[in-house]
Design a protein around this motif. Structure first.
Motif, PDB file in Angstrom:
ATOM      1  N   UNK D 243       0.822  -1.193   0.000  1.00  0.00           N
ATOM      2  CA  UNK D 243       0.000   0.000   0.000  1.00  0.00           C
ATOM      3  C   UNK D 243       0.861   1.249   0.000  1.00  0.00           C
ATOM      4  N   UNK D 244       0.227   2.375  -0.057  1.00  0.00           N
ATOM      5  CA  UNK D 244       0.978   3.633  -0.115  1.00  0.00           C
ATOM      6  C   UNK D 244       1.703   3.908   1.196  1.00  0.00           C
ATOM      7  N   UNK D 245       1.329   3.231   2.266  1.00  0.00           N
ATOM      8  CA  UNK D 245       1.941   3.509   3.568  1.00  0.00           C
ATOM      9  C   UNK D 245       2.554   2.280   4.227  1.00  0.00           C
ATOM     10  N   UNK D 246       2.559   1.164   3.547  1.00  0.00           N
ATOM     11  CA  UNK D 246       3.146  -0.026   4.156  1.00  0.00           C
ATOM     12  C   UNK D 246       2.783  -1.272   3.386  1.00  0.00           C
ATOM     13  N   UNK D 247       3.149  -2.395   3.961  1.00  0.00           N
ATOM     14  CA  UNK D 247       2.969  -3.693   3.301  1.00  0.00           C
ATOM     15  C   UNK D 247       2.362  -4.658   4.294  1.00  0.00           C
ATOM     16  N   UNK D 248       1.476  -5.510   3.812  1.00  0.00           N
ATOM     17  CA  UNK D 248       1.007  -6.601   4.664  1.00  0.00           C
ATOM     18  C   UNK D 248       1.148  -7.894   3.877  1.00  0.00           C
ATOM     19  N   UNK D 249       1.609  -8.921   4.571  1.00  0.00           N
ATOM     20  CA  UNK D 249       1.905 -10.187   3.897  1.00  0.00           C
ATOM     21  C   UNK D 249       1.321 -11.342   4.695  1.00  0.00           C
ATOM     22  N   UNK D 250       0.649 -12.236   3.987  1.00  0.00           N
ATOM     23  CA  UNK D 250       0.255 -13.513   4.586  1.00  0.00           C
ATOM     24  C   UNK D 250       1.274 -14.531   4.088  1.00  0.00           C
ATOM     25  N   UNK D 251       2.146 -14.920   4.981  1.00  0.00           N
ATOM     26  CA  UNK D 251       3.329 -15.697   4.600  1.00  0.00           C
ATOM     27  C   UNK D 251       2.983 -17.158   4.354  1.00  0.00           C
ATOM     28  N   UNK D 252       3.908 -17.832   3.714  1.00  0.00           N
ATOM     29  CA  UNK D 252       3.808 -19.280   3.557  1.00  0.00           C
ATOM     30  C   UNK D 252       3.607 -19.949   4.897  1.00  0.00           C
ATOM     31  N   UNK D 253       2.904 -21.059   4.878  1.00  0.00           N
ATOM     32  CA  UNK D 253       2.763 -21.861   6.089  1.00  0.00           C
ATOM     33  C   UNK D 253       3.754 -23.019   6.065  1.00  0.00           C
ATOM     34  N   UNK D 254       4.373 -23.238   7.195  1.00  0.00           N
ATOM     35  CA  UNK D 254       5.243 -24.402   7.368  1.00  0.00           C
ATOM     36  C   UNK D 254       4.456 -25.515   8.056  1.00  0.00           C
TER      37      UNK D 254
END
Lengths: 336, 336, 336, 336
Positions: D243-254
């Motif tokens: 986004x214009x003000x940051x990042x959000x990530x749903x990471x890989x699952x182990x």
């Protein structure tokens, strides 16, 4: 000992100066800059001398190599001078923003057996070197998909953007080179989509600040590159290579390794605030590579032809931004 | 099919009831609780019947095994009943808070060849099972140091603490068992230091809420366990085993895998808010293990003797808390 | 500009020499070593001069500060010389392996208002500085438990171990200092358990290679430190601080950030192979701190008294290793 | 209590059956399958009854809702039946592989005010729900770039691929829906590049196994999706939103949280071996959502129109695969 002249005493010149001074196999002899006082100050700080004029910096009796860190519009001319003088050259990218001019100078230099390297410094990043080693080892099988992320923390000054050649030629070009290098394959076509999301004034230059590029390599393997000029959360680059037997990833770098646990969340140290903190060690590593190649009379890479090829991809990508179509990539053949 | 009676229809009883109902090799027959209405409600929800009285739950014509999840002060008596009836027993820890009583009942059960398991459920955690597999495989060489972290999110009610036997016998005892199990070695001496940092009223019970325990195993390998009743940041347990050739770690569990990047920091999902979310799957896994052992007539572990041994370590640790000295650990020999 | 003489031109001396040469506020004047040729070579490499004799290195007309990196048995005498000459001193730990001698020299230096710093370099680690900032900010509440891990990759040479003072005084002492610094509290008692698991010949020196130490701080907060001389998997240190409202952790450092995914597993870059790669930046940071304190006439920490206190903890820990009891820690009061 | 009939007793039907049985607000009444024996077996295992015929499954006197998990070519007809009967429907994707047929049935259902949900189960993934919450909260500013990774572990059977509609309509369509949902924006154009790298026989069906898709959203924000049918290293999906003000990530699952440290490397638990292990909890969560919406008479999402829109993107993407151009996306307007 390789005797060096440094051309350009700006910010990146000062980085190179420190590396030249610290390299045990380098005699850091001369600094040239159009601003004589700036050249003197930088030379003084590192035990070098300011060049009396540009000619001195190319005098083969005084230097074995030049480090071309002068302004972009002088790169081509300085490469010609080095070729004429028989002096080796380590040249910041690009060779010339005008691809046909760049082709000409590469032909000129090749005809004179010039020893030259384009400073795609990311090829010397510790993690990218390891990633390439894994790819080359065959551990992950054949390359099928590469993802590269190129995200700057903040919009550069418009004055810089305006003369930069645009996002493809200025920013993404580093990742075109990385993709070619990692896969050891040439892209054959490119699709690029771009938007102006961060800085509306880019419209005046026909530039974009956010883009998504797809390359098709000669084997059919695909490459995705996302680029943004401004993240809001720091400097972010990463590379992921999917092969037929596995994946290798060079992850984001954090500025530290401290974690704070409170109810429901963990706060870790974030990314570097600027690009330089992330890539700083690559400059010294690139210089070490160049000096070692000179000493051993090895082939020098990334070569001027590597520089041309990355630019050729960027040209086609810039074209695709406007046509909305996948564009074929034609690699120029310099006439020597 | 193994026919089960469940003793105890409280919170943990309801967890076991759901697992008993879902296990394809279990005929979940009966539920007993001193509160008859509670037994009925739990039985109804899972297609079981409430036991008419305690005797029915131990009737070998109706049940093959009892799951003892009744209050702590009834465990020993219920184990005796199971031994008398020739019914297998899966018993929540501890056997009895009074070690000498526990020794007596284990002797009694052993004399009758009782099939019984102490429900040290963490032995069935997916990650701990894998950690032990790595240790047993020899990949990390000989065990030299084990670190275990046992941290509850919030102080339990004082009414619970008061009858729990104290931090060593109630909380840390799980990790005494894990250490013995992982290393396949018995601790020979223990040093424990404890403090009251979270709940001053623990002073009334001679208990502590924060402790640091050191065990010496029979090979000289060392174990460190830190325990706290209240973290402020969620439920936290982890295990690390240092061997002569490497390290294996079962890391903290996060409640999710979402990361939020903003300038200078990354906010990740935190730990589970409670112990149950973290260890929930271990209850089903422990039941599977018990049922499989019954079906195959395998040796059943953790055995009653394992239960006694963990309690013996806890006793010595509790003694060390007051003497300030390393205390030898004596393992009781039940008379059967 | 602070004029420095460096005492000791061995490995760590050469590290300090590079940092002295690179610091813009330092005039790196002199190098002294009992091996004159070694002093000359190191001085030459960094634009300094070899000292004609030890006296020159303490001549206040030529130097403002000495960096004491000479052999351990000369630290105390060199601190006295610096105090006599009114020259500041940055001294590698320990002040003297014999605590009573160390107390004497600190008294002597204090009486002469000597400006001196003990080089507990880990206090200047970027992550530990941040960890302490978090603790000091109150974000995690009151400190309740600290865990420190101190693990060397490979057994040092026996010749080194023999004169090192043993694991507590040589290795763990750094972490005694870190614990005091982080908590801003003095340990009041210590329990240490140790074993010989990696190198049987340590028995000849009454030393151990693997140990588990518990400290009790004046507030009742507890500290656990595990130390090993040989991990088999690289250099490993980490710190975790549990407070009443949260946790802060300075995690292990990896040598890179490359991950390789294949079926069922992910192989990441491992830890640094040696301690130096991990802590290298702390030496420059410690020097910066010392020089800045000299320039601003600030109080200098870690002070000689900090050095004494860490040694006092180590003495009590070494005693506990043999008594098997928690030992009270008495801090010496130097007579000035 | 909502009375449910389940249509389809294959693998995914059995998953839904278990969730229907466990949901406290569901009366799991009937199971229908063209294979009567299979229907009976599944019904028996969960306390439901086999439907005597298909008509019974849509009898509003016996059921409130049908769960359509029958073969793809029956979805549309079953949706019509549900609409006719006034029975709610939870339907596996796609509505119909033929987009015009799908449009027709949605028009038909809409005209009858049918209550229906397309089972885009990933919308109910715990991490994706949290990621969307972050995006919606404005924490990361305006959405500028989304990256989605969709990677299956192993090539499905060719017999499945052949009738699946191809990679865009079968696999990537889930991520088209996720992109729309996360951004709350409709894609306006799509570029897709695909290759056959894993299974040459796909050429017979005009399908690809590896693809890179770029979407442009109505705001100019860009989306990149990479899809592969076969990774060699397990099941891999992740989402990143810049986004214009940051990042959000749903990471890989182990699959676990165990790490093994040996010299130079750390071996962690890898990804799940199959897609089902990764997404399993989403099926129960989707059902909970549907039942809650029915009970509260809330609007039901993802709606049939959401299903159509994702299919429309897939159609345009499939077209782009062959034209090599960015294709505009036209959203159909069902006639009701």
């Amino acid at each position: 000992m390789q005797r060096f002249a440094l051309l350009g005493a700006g910010f990146i010149g000062s980085v190179h100066a420190a590396n030249l001074a610290a390299h045990p196999g380098v005699d850091f002899a001369l600094v040239y800059d159009v601003d004589q006082a700036r050249a003197e100050a930088l030379a003084d700080a590192h035990g070098a001398r300011p060049a009396s004029d540009l000619a001195q910096a190319f005098d083969p009796d005084q230097v074995d190599a030049v480090f071309i860190a002068s302004s972009t519009n002088t790169h081509a001319e300085n490469l010609r001078r080095a070729a004429d003088a028989g002096v080796a050259a380590l040249c910041e990218k690009p060779i010339d923003l005008d691809l046909s001019h760049a082709v000409d100078v590469v032909g000129y230099a090749t005809a004179r057996d010039a020893r030259a390297m384009v400073n795609f410094n990311r090829r010397f990043d510790r993690d990218y070197v390891e990633l390439k080693r894994v790819v080359d080892s065959g551990e992950i099988g054949q390359v099928e998909l590469i993802q590269l992320t190129s995200r700057g923390p903040a919009m550069p000054p418009l004055s810089y953007i305006q003369v930069s050649g645009g996002q493809m030629r200025d920013q993404t070009v580093h990742f075109f080179d990385l993709a070619r290098w990692i896969a050891d394959l040439d892209p054959v076509e490119v699709f690029a989509a771009g938007s102006i999301l961060a800085e509306p004034r880019l419209a005046e230059f026909g530039d974009v600040d956010t883009s998504a590029v797809t390359l098709r390599l000669s084997t059919g393997a695909l490459v995705q590159i996302d680029s943004t000029r401004r993240t809001g959360y720091g400097y972010d680059e990463r590379i992921e290579v999917l092969g037929s037997a596995g994946l290798v990833e060079a992850c984001r770098h954090r500025a530290g390794a401290v974690s704070r646990y409170t109810a429901g969340r963990v706060v870790d140290d974030g990314l570097h605030s600027g690009w330089f903190e992330r890539v700083q060690p690559t400059y010294a590593a690139a210089l070490v590579h160049f000096v070692t190649a000179l000493e051993n009379d090895d082939a020098i890479t990334p070569s001027l032809h590597d520089g041309l090829k990355a630019q050729a991809v960027a040209e086609a990508a810039a074209r695709s931004l406007t046509t909305g179509k996948s564009e074929p990539i034609t690699y120029p053949t310099p006439q020597s």
